[in-house]
Motif scaffolding. Structure first.
Motif, PDB file in Angstrom:
ATOM      1  N   UNK A 708       0.840  -1.182   0.000  1.00  0.00           N
ATOM      2  CA  UNK A 708       0.000   0.000   0.000  1.00  0.00           C
ATOM      3  C   UNK A 708       0.881   1.239   0.000  1.00  0.00           C
ATOM      4  N   UNK A 709       0.464   2.266  -0.724  1.00  0.00           N
ATOM      5  CA  UNK A 709       1.173   3.542  -0.667  1.00  0.00           C
ATOM      6  C   UNK A 709       0.173   4.681  -0.739  1.00  0.00           C
ATOM      7  N   UNK A 710       0.558   5.805  -0.180  1.00  0.00           N
ATOM      8  CA  UNK A 710      -0.227   7.036  -0.233  1.00  0.00           C
ATOM      9  C   UNK A 710       0.600   8.055  -1.009  1.00  0.00           C
ATOM     10  N   UNK A 711      -0.076   8.891  -1.738  1.00  0.00           N
ATOM     11  CA  UNK A 711       0.635   9.948  -2.447  1.00  0.00           C
ATOM     12  C   UNK A 711      -0.176  11.226  -2.415  1.00  0.00           C
ATOM     13  N   UNK A 712       0.531  12.326  -2.276  1.00  0.00           N
ATOM     14  CA  UNK A 712      -0.099  13.637  -2.227  1.00  0.00           C
ATOM     15  C   UNK A 712       0.963  14.712  -2.209  1.00  0.00           C
ATOM     16  N   UNK A 713       0.565  15.926  -1.856  1.00  0.00           N
ATOM     17  CA  UNK A 713       1.487  17.050  -1.838  1.00  0.00           C
ATOM     18  C   UNK A 713       1.404  17.782  -0.504  1.00  0.00           C
ATOM     19  N   UNK A 714       2.543  18.282  -0.071  1.00  0.00           N
ATOM     20  CA  UNK A 714       2.540  19.123   1.123  1.00  0.00           C
ATOM     21  C   UNK A 714       2.021  20.509   0.763  1.00  0.00           C
ATOM     22  N   UNK A 715       1.528  21.230   1.760  1.00  0.00           N
ATOM     23  CA  UNK A 715       0.844  22.491   1.520  1.00  0.00           C
ATOM     24  C   UNK A 715       1.766  23.682   1.429  1.00  0.00           C
ATOM     25  N   UNK A 716       1.172  24.861   1.720  1.00  0.00           N
ATOM     26  CA  UNK A 716       1.879  26.124   1.508  1.00  0.00           C
ATOM     27  C   UNK A 716       3.152  26.223   2.318  1.00  0.00           C
ATOM     28  N   UNK A 717       3.153  25.703   3.527  1.00  0.00           N
ATOM     29  CA  UNK A 717       4.344  25.761   4.367  1.00  0.00           C
ATOM     30  C   UNK A 717       5.206  24.507   4.226  1.00  0.00           C
ATOM     31  N   UNK A 718       4.869  23.645   3.245  1.00  0.00           N
ATOM     32  CA  UNK A 718       5.602  22.390   3.106  1.00  0.00           C
ATOM     33  C   UNK A 718       5.176  21.368   4.137  1.00  0.00           C
ATOM     34  N   UNK A 719       3.908  21.431   4.583  1.00  0.00           N
ATOM     35  CA  UNK A 719       3.430  20.586   5.676  1.00  0.00           C
ATOM     36  C   UNK A 719       2.157  19.874   5.260  1.00  0.00           C
ATOM     37  N   UNK A 720       2.054  18.600   5.623  1.00  0.00           N
ATOM     38  CA  UNK A 720       0.808  17.848   5.541  1.00  0.00           C
ATOM     39  C   UNK A 720       0.608  17.143   6.870  1.00  0.00           C
ATOM     40  N   UNK A 721      -0.635  17.132   7.363  1.00  0.00           N
ATOM     41  CA  UNK A 721      -0.973  16.415   8.596  1.00  0.00           C
ATOM     42  C   UNK A 721      -2.032  15.383   8.224  1.00  0.00           C
ATOM     43  N   UNK A 722      -1.641  14.130   8.150  1.00  0.00           N
ATOM     44  CA  UNK A 722      -2.519  13.054   7.711  1.00  0.00           C
ATOM     45  C   UNK A 722      -3.188  12.394   8.907  1.00  0.00           C
ATOM     46  N   UNK A 723      -4.430  11.993   8.703  1.00  0.00           N
ATOM     47  CA  UNK A 723      -5.217  11.430   9.798  1.00  0.00           C
ATOM     48  C   UNK A 723      -5.950  10.193   9.319  1.00  0.00           C
ATOM     49  N   UNK A 724      -6.057   9.192  10.192  1.00  0.00           N
ATOM     50  CA  UNK A 724      -6.858   8.004   9.906  1.00  0.00           C
ATOM     51  C   UNK A 724      -7.284   7.366  11.220  1.00  0.00           C
ATOM     52  N   UNK A 725      -8.251   6.469  11.124  1.00  0.00           N
ATOM     53  CA  UNK A 725      -8.729   5.740  12.295  1.00  0.00           C
ATOM     54  C   UNK A 725      -8.002   4.409  12.390  1.00  0.00           C
ATOM     55  N   UNK A 726      -7.637   4.055  13.609  1.00  0.00           N
ATOM     56  CA  UNK A 726      -6.981   2.772  13.823  1.00  0.00           C
ATOM     57  C   UNK A 726      -7.954   1.627  13.585  1.00  0.00           C
ATOM     58  N   UNK A 727      -7.397   0.481  13.169  1.00  0.00           N
ATOM     59  CA  UNK A 727      -8.241  -0.682  12.927  1.00  0.00           C
ATOM     60  C   UNK A 727      -8.859  -1.145  14.241  1.00  0.00           C
TER      61      UNK A 727
END
Length: 727
Positions: A708-727
């Protein structure tokens, strides 16, 4: 106002600046920008202009102005800037330098309203009057509706601008001797420990200056470290006695890893953050990332190096909260030297880096440019370095994101890492006793932390006097390990025998904590870990250690130690002697490196050191949670953790905005989701959907051969905060 959740604030008032005609408009703009708190310096030298006469008219007005603007107030009590009358009214409290000469106090170079260093904290009357000032402030504002927190000791200062080593006055000498008697039992105990023959306790003197016998200097440094803790305990007691439930906080000038020495101060004379933090609800430090030259280990501009400071501050805070009590607001001016300006997105990234590592909030220094002395013309968020509009816009975005996710981010705690780096105060103090600084110790520790940052592996900083977190580790690095307390050594040796892995630099426990050198067989800690000392070698003849054709050359520093060959020899010095040796110890293992490769790695990336450490991490069973890649191979920062209620967060920081990032989860448990038909995966596949809290959008989820992989882009400050629910 709950300052256990992420908050932003700014320092504002260092009396009598700024002028009161600016207060209302400034505070309204602070609130509009999204700041939560404003910090005010309450200086003893300003508040009590005559003995027993306290004047709070300006603070009363400032408190009401802040309340009307909807801002909380952090009151920072500056009891170490003494009233001008102290030398006249309490002449016996004057500090004395190492030559026995009274120290003449003057106005501090960045503060116009009192004396520094002022009187000695050990003098009974001076201490009593200082406590009266603190209790008067506490009693006046403890119930004020605008009060958010106390900052009770600024950078734990007490001997700033002393122009010499301090203090050697009669009061401090008496306190030092009493401490020695408690430490060693009696005068005979002191004589035995110091390997001398004393007639009376009055003959026992602290060390004079670096380069003299180590024992006198190391004992005095240990005393000053203890004394700082006792002084903070007094301040904390005063403010807790005032009532209310406002957090009682304090902060140091540097995180503990950079606390070797500054100006004419002895190592750790301001105290050990790990010890000080035990006395307060939150503990912080100052961070000025775009201000170079503050210490030899403090370089300008590196996000990774700044991250090591945040990491050290977080772990030093222990059970309390960690704050960045002073974070650079604008471009620095120091005298007529002008340093680089501060862009808004870069400043926002500093804050996200701190939050990702568990730090609760930041107070910027300062709102306006300073107008007094050698700091004039710099530091202001709205200052005149040409970037104020950029900063205000970025702070608006940042404060909005923090407000939107305050509960989640407030509950966030970073995951416990499996790797540790040891900070040993006695090792720092030993180097100071020789050179009057601890540059090698600092650079060694920072170099190993920086190497782990480059390898993108989380770690924690452990103090040799606080090893409660040791059992959660798989591998521990011992930088500059020349002096470690016997109790800590025994604890680490037991941990290794039970299965832990250690990587140690040269001269392991070569000295005891009083500064006496040990022959190889007498180094109990080294013997317990299977490290055999065969002598020091000149660095110039062995500038690198050879790790063989596959390992490369490991850069050295300070000296080279020849080691025994009882283990697996992985590297040699120029003479062909063993210099990198791995040994099995019980169920664990020890990798001994006969030099200090952390120091050069602090300034320049070392592929050989990274390969060597990566192998040891694998052998220790250290697991990688994620693998990251960017379009240009950039080394990014990341931290992950949980809110304790089933939500996980992953912070990803790059040094430029809109950076494409691909993430492969390695050890986390995926959950079954209905994938995006465009993702090219079968319905019902085991994937993990993640949302970027800042962008308000999901990252793309793909699966290729079960990976599995995730792909995206960091924002204006070069930051991304990713969130998910634990299994």
């Amino acid at each position: 106002m709950n300052l256990q959740q992420p908050f932003l604030g700014t320092q504002y008032y260092r009396p009598p600046f700024p002028d009161n005609g600016l207060w209302r408009a400034d505070m309204e703009q602070m609130r509009q920008t999204g700041l939560d708190v404003v910090q005010l310096w309450v200086c003893w030298g300003w508040v009590e202009p005559r003995p027993g006469e306290f004047r709070f008219d300006d603070y009363d007005e400032l408190m009401e102005t802040a309340r009307a603007a909807g801002l909380g107030v952090v009151l920072s009590t500056i009891a170490e800037i003494h009233p001008f009358w102290v030398p006249r009214v309490i002449p016996g409290a004057t500090m004395v330098n190492q030559l026995g000469v009274p120290i003449v106090s003057s106005a501090r170079r960045e503060c116009n309203v009192g004396l520094t260093p002022g009187g000695c904290f050990d003098h009974p009357e001076l201490r009593e009057r200082m406590e009266l000032f603190l209790s008067t402030v506490a009693g006046r504002y403890a119930d004020h509706p605008a009060l958010a927190a106390w900052d009770i000791w600024n950078e734990t200062r007490w001997t700033v601008q002393s122009d010499a080593y301090a203090c050697y006055c009669p009061s401090t000498l008496a306190s030092f001797r009493s401490w020695l008697l408690r430490r060693h039992g009696d005068l005979d105990g002191i004589s035995a420990a110091w390997k001398r023959r004393y007639d009376t306790i009055e003959d026992v003197m602290p060390g004079k200056e670096p380069g003299r016998p180590f024992v006198d200097l190391m004992e005095f440094q240990a005393f000053l470290q203890w004394r700082a803790r006792e002084h903070l305990a007094m301040r904390a007691r005063v403010f807790r006695s005032a009532g209310g439930d406002h957090p009682v906080t304090a902060h140091s000038a540097f995180p503990p890893t950079l606390s070797g020495s500054i100006d004419e101060e002895m190592c750790l004379a301001r105290g050990n953050d790990f010890e000080l933090a035990e006395l307060v609800d939150a503990f912080g430090c100052s961070q000025f990332p775009a201000w170079g030259g503050m210490t030899p280990a403090w370089q300008t501009g590196s996000d990774i190096e700044l991250a090591t400071r945040f990491e050290a501050a977080y772990w030093a805070a222990g059970a309390g909260d960690a704050w960045v009590s002073e974070l650079q607001g604008g471009g620095i001016c120091r005298g007529f030297e002008v340093y680089e300006p501060v862009e808004g997105d870069r400043q926002a990234r500093w804050v996200w880096s701190a939050i990702s590592r568990g730090i609760k909030g930041a107070i910027f220094w300062a709102w306006r440019d300073e107008v007094f002395g050698y700091e004039s013309g710099g530091f202001g968020i709205v200052g005149n370095d040409g970037r104020s509009a950029s900063r205000l816009a970025a702070l608006g975005r940042l404060s909005g994101a923090l407000a939107e996710h305050r509960e989640l981010l407030g509950a966030y705690q970073p995951d416990l890492p499996e790797v540790g780096v040891l900070f040993s105060g006695p090792a720092y103090q030993l180097e100071w006793a020789q050179h009057g600084h601890s540059e090698s110790a600092q650079a060694s520790v920072v170099g190993w932390m920086t190497t782990l940052e480059r390898l993108q592996l989380p770690y924690r900083v452990l103090d040799s006097g606080h090893l409660d977190g040791l059992d959660s580790l798989r591998l521990l690095v011992l930088p500059w390990p020349l002096a470690i307390e016997d109790q800590a050594a025994a604890r680490i040796a037991d941990w290794v025998r039970a299965g832990g892995h250690v990587v140690t630099e040269a001269e392991l426990a070569a000295y005891d904590t009083l500064g006496f050198y040990r022959y190889g067989p007498d180094r109990g800690f080294a013997v317990a870990l299977g490290v055999e000392h065969q002598g020091r070698r000149q660095l110039e003849t062995s500038p690198v250690l050879s790790l063989g054709p596959q390992g490369g050359e490991l850069r050295s520093a300070v000296l080279v130690e020849a080691l025994g060959d009882t283990g697996e020899v992985l590297g040699t010095n120029a003479a062909g002697e063993p210099a990198v040796v791995r040994s099995a110890v019980g169920a664990g293992a020890v990798l001994a490196i006969g030099s200090f490769p952390g120091q050069p790695a602090a300034r320049e990336r070392s592929a050989a050191l990274e390969r060597l450490l990566t192998t040891e991490l694998s052998r220790a069973g250290v697991r990688r949670a994620f693998r990251f890649s960017t379009d240009d191979g950039e080394v990014l920062q990341w931290r992950t953790g949980t809110d304790g209620r089933g939500t996980r967060l992953l912070f990803v920081l790059t040094q430029r905005e809109d950076t494409p990032v691909t993430i492969q989860p390695v050890t986390i448990q995926p959950v079954t989701i209905q994938p995006d038909p465009g993702a090219g995966t079968a319905a019902g596949a085991d994937l993990l959907a993640v949302a970027d809290l800042l962008a308000g959008a999901d990252w793309k989820v793909t699966a290729d051969g079960g990976q599995v992989s995730w792909s995206g882009r960091t924002g204006a400050a070069g930051v991304a905060v990713l969130s998910w629910r634990e299994a």
